[in-house]
Design an enzyme around this catalytic site. Structure first.
Site, PDB file in Angstrom:
ATOM      1  N   LYS A  36      -1.321   3.048 -11.670  1.00 17.79           N
ATOM      2  CA  LYS A  36      -1.352   4.497 -11.524  1.00 17.79           C
ATOM      3  C   LYS A  36      -2.786   5.021 -11.474  1.00 17.79           C
ATOM      4  O   LYS A  36      -3.056   6.037 -10.810  1.00 17.79           O
ATOM      5  CB  LYS A  36      -0.558   5.154 -12.647  1.00 17.79           C
ATOM      6  CG  LYS A  36       0.946   4.875 -12.565  1.00 17.79           C
ATOM      7  CD  LYS A  36       1.532   5.329 -11.229  1.00 17.79           C
ATOM      8  CE  LYS A  36       3.034   5.181 -11.186  1.00 17.79           C
ATOM      9  NZ  LYS A  36       3.633   5.686  -9.912  1.00 17.79           N
ATOM     10  N   TYR A  89       1.124  -1.337 -15.261  1.00 20.06           N
ATOM     11  CA  TYR A  89       1.618  -0.036 -14.801  1.00 20.06           C
ATOM     12  C   TYR A  89       0.505   1.006 -14.862  1.00 20.06           C
ATOM     13  O   TYR A  89       0.268   1.747 -13.897  1.00 20.06           O
ATOM     14  CB  TYR A  89       2.800   0.403 -15.668  1.00 20.06           C
ATOM     15  CG  TYR A  89       3.324   1.779 -15.326  1.00 20.06           C
ATOM     16  CD1 TYR A  89       4.139   1.970 -14.213  1.00 20.06           C
ATOM     17  CD2 TYR A  89       3.000   2.881 -16.116  1.00 20.06           C
ATOM     18  CE1 TYR A  89       4.617   3.229 -13.893  1.00 20.06           C
ATOM     19  CE2 TYR A  89       3.480   4.141 -15.805  1.00 20.06           C
ATOM     20  CZ  TYR A  89       4.280   4.311 -14.690  1.00 20.06           C
ATOM     21  OH  TYR A  89       4.743   5.567 -14.364  1.00 20.06           O
TER      22      TYR A  89
END
Length: 244
Positions: A154, A150
């Protein structure tokens, strides 16, 4: 406020959480909004709240066919598009040593591939004055234990904006990143429980989680001409979490 009066916006992941809060703020400021998400029940509930200046299209950003349907609906009803908030995202915990191919595929397909094609397929409908907003995360700067995929996705989103600002030179279209910290969405509160919410709240100097409406307010700023000299930028709305 009518900063977005007459503008047409697309918000992926727009049925719940930050996306829904942004959609509500956009409508309040005069925009016509298309929300895009995977769950019909959530889309219907959002539309009931947003009123007549919103439409919903069901689909996933991981599906190019679904994105084509989304933009066909925008073109048919509105003709052009002014704002894209690429907000759909996926994230779950798996520490190094336990990461699976499936885990990798879901997160990178949604957060990176989904962002790429959400934006790329919107471009034929956009023109000078357009605003593209990518949803990043404080985790893209700080990292987060067991959230390596994750966090990496990002960080990739942040660098997409840097590169696309160069690619969009001369078009009059801006691209920026909105990076929230921990946010008290219904999903987050349900997943974390009371103790988890308190733990996340303690991480930032402001000692609380953000409300979705606070993130939506900054999204409206980035969508409007108030941010007209901003591109390739990242706006952290994280209570200072990734700043110190």
């Amino acid at each position: 406020m009518t900063r977005l009066n007459g503008k047409t916006a697309v918000i992926t992941g727009g049925a719940t959480g930050i996306g829904r809060a942004a959609a509500k703020r956009f409508v309040e400021e005069g925009a016509f909004v298309f929300i895009f998400g995977r769950r019909q029940e959530a889309l219907d509930a959002a539309l009931a709240d947003l009123g007549p200046n919103a439409r919903a299209v069901k689909g996933s950003v991981s599906s190019l066919t679904d994105l084509d349907r989304l933009y066909a609906a925008v073109k048919a009803e509105r003709g052009t598009l002014d704002i894209v908030l690429a907000n759909a995202g996926a994230g779950s915990q798996l520490p190094l040593g336990k990461i699976t191919v499936e885990h990798c595929d879901v997160i990178l397909d949604t957060n990176v591939k989904g962002s790429v094609f959400t934006v790329q397929k919107a471009l034929p409908l956009m023109g000078r004055g357009g605003s593209i907003i990518l949803t990043g995360s404080s985790a893209g700067t700080t990292g987060a234990a067991a959230f390596s995929l994750y966090a990496a996705s990002k960080a990739a989103v942040r660098n997409l904006a840097r590169t696309w600002a160069e690619d969009l030179k001369g078009t009059g279209i801006r691209v920026n990143v909105l990076s929230p910290g921990p946010t008290a969405t219904e999903l987050a509160k349900e997943a974390l429980g009371e103790e988890g919410v308190e733990a996340f709240a303690s991480l930032s100097p402001l000692q609380r989680m953000a409300e979705p409406a606070e993130i939506g307010a900054v999204a409206a700023f980035l969508a409007s001409r108030d941010s007209s000299f901003m591109t390739a930028s990242e706006v952290a709305v994280d209570g200072g979490l990734a700043q110190i």
